[in-house]
Design a protein around this motif. Structure first.
Motif, mmCIF file in Angstrom:
data_model
loop_
_atom_site.group_PDB
_atom_site.id
_atom_site.type_symbol
_atom_site.label_atom_id
_atom_site.label_comp_id
_atom_site.label_asym_id
_atom_site.label_seq_id
_atom_site.Cartn_x
_atom_site.Cartn_y
_atom_site.Cartn_z
ATOM 1 N N ASP A 157 0.823 -1.204 0.000
ATOM 2 C CA ASP A 157 0.000 0.000 0.000
ATOM 3 C C ASP A 157 0.861 1.260 0.000
ATOM 4 N N ALA A 158 1.953 1.249 0.759
ATOM 5 C CA ALA A 158 2.850 2.412 0.785
ATOM 6 C C ALA A 158 3.501 2.634 -0.575
ATOM 7 N N MET A 159 3.929 1.547 -1.220
ATOM 8 C CA MET A 159 4.555 1.657 -2.537
ATOM 9 C C MET A 159 3.549 2.187 -3.570
ATOM 10 N N LEU A 160 2.336 1.636 -3.556
ATOM 11 C CA LEU A 160 1.315 2.093 -4.501
ATOM 12 C C LEU A 160 0.993 3.566 -4.274
ATOM 13 N N ALA A 161 0.874 3.971 -3.004
ATOM 14 C CA ALA A 161 0.587 5.374 -2.690
ATOM 15 C C ALA A 161 1.718 6.269 -3.172
ATOM 16 N N GLU A 162 2.944 5.841 -2.968
ATOM 17 C CA GLU A 162 4.099 6.639 -3.405
ATOM 18 C C GLU A 162 4.120 6.802 -4.921
ATOM 19 N N LEU A 163 3.709 5.769 -5.627
ATOM 20 C CA LEU A 163 3.704 5.798 -7.089
ATOM 21 C C LEU A 163 2.408 6.383 -7.666
ATOM 22 N N GLY A 164 1.414 6.636 -6.802
ATOM 23 C CA GLY A 164 0.143 7.168 -7.284
ATOM 24 C C GLY A 164 -0.677 6.140 -8.034
#
Length: 157
Positions: free
Chosen positions: A19-26
């Motif tokens: 979830d953190a990676m997806l949020a960082e990548l938008g």
């Protein structure tokens, strides 16, 4: 958007890291909610096939980017979905209030009543937040008619 189906990506640090990676990548995470179809009972071939094909996974109400995506696979007994539709409408209303633009896909084992299900969800959501107008589905108000073998011009021949 990414639809995750591996069970380990729904709990603990793997879920948090994803979830953190997806949020960082938008990038949005597709939420696949199959609880309705798995709670249904019956011997209908379409229901049994859907239950065999759709995974049983948690349906976290999380938005990792601007356009969260919900895929809702419903119980074919439409009223049995009302509690979940209410919960999802509340979540979508919150996302819309945050400025997000959620997408919703409704499914049923045979998809015949999906327009009715979608309209029901829209009405529940519209009671919470301004989502505009939902035009009628072409088959909602039209009476089916038998197609003739010959047109009116064929009779004149």
């Amino acid at each position: 958007a990414v639809e995750v189906r591996h069970p380990q990506l729904f709990e603990g640090s793997p879920a948090l890291e994803l979830d953190a990676m997806l949020a960082e990548l938008g990038i949005d995470r597709v939420i696949l909610d199959t609880r309705g179809v798995h709670e249904a009972s019956g011997s209908d071939a379409a229901l049994l096939e859907a239950q065999a094909r759709k995974p049983r996974l948690p349906a976290p109400q999380i938005a990792t980017a601007h356009r969260p995506v919900l895929r809702y696979v419903a119980n074919p007994e439409l009223p049995a979905n009302d509690a979940r539709l209410l919960a999802w409408a509340q979540q979508l209303a919150e996302w819309i209030a945050e400025g997000r633009e959620p997408y919703v896909f409704m499914h049923l084992p045979d998809d015949f009543d999906v327009p009715r299900l979608a309209r029901r969800f829209f009405e529940i959501l519209a009671a919470r937040v301004d989502v505009g107008h939902l035009p009628s589905w072409p088959g909602e108000h039209r009476q089916p008619s038998q197609v003739g073998l010959f047109s009116a011009t064929d009779d004149a021949d």
